[in-house]
Write an enzyme that holds these catalytic residues in place. Structure first.
Site, PDB file in Angstrom:
ATOM      1  N   SER A   1      41.477  37.257  43.918  1.00 34.92           N
ATOM      2  CA  SER A   1      40.848  38.533  44.248  1.00 34.92           C
ATOM      3  C   SER A   1      39.334  38.430  44.327  1.00 34.92           C
ATOM      4  O   SER A   1      38.701  39.153  45.095  1.00 34.92           O
ATOM      5  CB  SER A   1      41.235  39.591  43.218  1.00 34.92           C
ATOM      6  OG  SER A   1      42.613  39.870  43.285  1.00 34.92           O
TER       7      SER A   1
ATOM      8  N   HIS B   1      36.192  40.620  40.251  1.00 39.98           N
ATOM      9  CA  HIS B   1      36.086  41.373  41.504  1.00 39.98           C
ATOM     10  C   HIS B   1      34.621  41.645  41.838  1.00 39.98           C
ATOM     11  O   HIS B   1      34.178  41.431  42.977  1.00 39.98           O
ATOM     12  CB  HIS B   1      36.828  42.705  41.383  1.00 39.98           C
ATOM     13  CG  HIS B   1      38.305  42.565  41.174  1.00 39.98           C
ATOM     14  ND1 HIS B   1      39.138  43.639  40.963  1.00 39.98           N
ATOM     15  CD2 HIS B   1      39.108  41.476  41.150  1.00 39.98           C
ATOM     16  CE1 HIS B   1      40.381  43.224  40.818  1.00 39.98           C
ATOM     17  NE2 HIS B   1      40.381  41.904  40.925  1.00 39.98           N
TER      18      HIS B   1
END
Length: 341
Positions: free
Chosen positions: A178, A259
Site C-alpha cells: 500500500s 500510507h
C-alpha cells in the site's frame, strides 16, 4: 531559406517577382503510448510471492483448524482467529521479510524493500492488486516502465521508512504494497500540478480546433475557462480519492504511517519523474533537415524546473535524515502484532 532574386526581365516588363517557395509541410509525430508490461509483471510477482508464502507457512503441519484444507492442502489458510485476512501466520511473515524495526536496527535493512512484496492475506492481496491495475496501467502507458518502476519501489521504501520511524515501541510487524500504491496516487497529484498549464493550453487549442468555421464560443465562456474548469474537477476528484484511501488507515491493524510515507515520497517523486514537455515543444530529432522553426520552445517551463529541484532536495534530505535516525535510535522490543498496509 532566402528569397529568389527578381529576374531583370520581369522588372522590365512590369511583372511582380515570384514569391519564395513554400516551406515543406511538417507535423510533429503523435506520441505513441508505452506498452505496459511492468505493472502486470508486478501483479503476477505478488501472487507468486503469496503462493510461496502459503507454501512455507504450511498451516496443516501446526494446526487442525486450517481453512479450506480439503481444497488447498498445504496452501490452506490460518484459522480466522489468527488471521482474518485469509493468510499466513506472523512468524512466517517475519521469516520471509516482514518489516520489523528491531530487526532493521540489527542490520536487516533489506526488510525495508522485501515487506512491500508480502501480504497479510488473500483479501489484502486482492485489494492492493486491483488498485495497482487501476492506477499503474495508465501511468506506465503514459510515462514508461523505468519511471513508474522507480516510483513504485522508492515510494514503497518511503512508506517502510516512515512506518519504522513512527513505531516508537518497536512492536509492529508490517507487510503490504500500500505504501507503493499511495506513492502512485501522490505522483498522479503532483503530475497534475506540475503539468497544469500544459494541459490547459492543449485543451484550449483542441477546443478551438473542434469548432466549425464561423462558429462562436458564446459569451463569457472562453476556451481557457473551460479547460481550467476541467482540470479543477480532475484535481478535486483525485484529492477526494486520496482522502478516502487515507481514511482507511484509521481502521484497526492498518499501518497508516506507511500510507502517508509512501504518499509523500510519491508526491515528491512525481515532480521529479513525471514532467511533460510544454505544449508546442518539438524534439530536434524530429525536425526535418533545413526546416527553420521561427519560435523554438524550451522543453520545460521554469516553474517545472523549480518544482523538480526543490522536490529532489526535500526527498533526498528526508531519506537521509530518516535513515540516519533509524540507525541511531534503538527501542526495546516486545511481542509484536501484525499491521497491514
Amino acid at each position: 531559406m532566402g528569397k529568389r532574386p527578381p529576374n531583370p526581365s520581369d522588372i522590365e516588363n512590369g511583372l511582380p517577382p515570384l514569391p519564395p517557395p513554400a516551406r515543406p509541410p511538417f507535423r510533429p509525430p503523435i506520441p505513441v503510448p508505452w506498452y505496459a508490461w511492468l505493472v502486470p509483471l508486478i501483479f503476477a510477482a505478488n501472487f507468486v510471492t503469496f503462493t510461496i508464502t502459503m507454501y512455507v507457512n504450511d498451516c496443516p503441519a501446526r494446526s487442525d483448524e486450517c481453512l479450506l484444507f480439503d481444497v488447498l492442502g498445504r496452501l490452506s489458510f490460518q484459522p480466522i482467529k489468527e488471521n482474518m485476512l485469509l493468510g499466513p501466520s506472523i512468524p512466517t511473515l517475519r521469516r520471509l521479510g516482514a518489516l520489523e524495526r528491531r530487526l532493521v536496527e540489527e542490520g536487516e535493512r533489506w526488510r525495508l524493500i522485501s515487506c512491500i512484496w508480502l501480504h497479510g492475506g488473500l483479501l489484502h492481496l486482492l485489494a492492493n492488486m486491483i488498485s495497482l491495475l487501476c492506477i499503474g496501467m495508465r501511468l506506465e502507458q503514459e510515462f514508461g516502465f523505468l519511471r513508474i518502476g522507480a516510483l513504485y519501489v522508492l515510494s514503497g521504501l518511503g512508506g517502510s521508512l516512515m512506518s519504522c520511524l513512527t513505531d516508537s515501541r518497536g512492536e509492529r510487524v508490517s507487510v503490504g504494497a500500500s505504501g507503493a500504491l499511495f506513492g502512485l496516487l501522490g505522483a498522479m497529484l503532483s503530475e497534475l500540478i506540475t503539468n497544469w498549464t500544459i494541459y490547459e493550453n492543449k485543451n484550449s487549442r483542441d477546443e478551438r480546433g473542434r469548432r466549425a468555421p464561423g462558429e462562436h464560443r458564446g459569451k463569457g465562456i472562453p476556451d481557457g475557462g473551460r479547460a481550467r474548469g476541467g482540470r479543477c474537477t480532475a484535481l478535486m476528484t483525485l484529492i477526494l480519492i486520496i482522502a478516502l484511501n487515507l481514511s482507511v488507515g484509521f481502521l484497526p491493524r492498518v499501518d497508516n504511517s506507511a500510507h502517508c510515507g509512501g504518499f509523500l515520497a510519491g508526491f515528491l517523486l512525481g515532480f521529479v519523474l513525471l514532467l511533460r514537455p510544454q505544449y508546442g515543444y518539438v524534439s530536434p530529432e524530429y525536425i526535418p533537415p533545413g526546416y527553420d522553426m521561427k519560435h523554438k520552445k524550451s522543453k520545460y517551463k521554469c516553474y517545472q524546473h523549480f518544482f523538480r529541484f526543490t522536490s529532489l532536495a526535500i526527498l533526498l534530505a528526508g531519506f537521509i535524515a530518516g535513515y540516519a535516525k533509524l540507525l541511531r535510535e534503538h527501542t526495546v522490543g516486545s511481542e509484536p502484532f501484525r499491521d497491514v498496509n
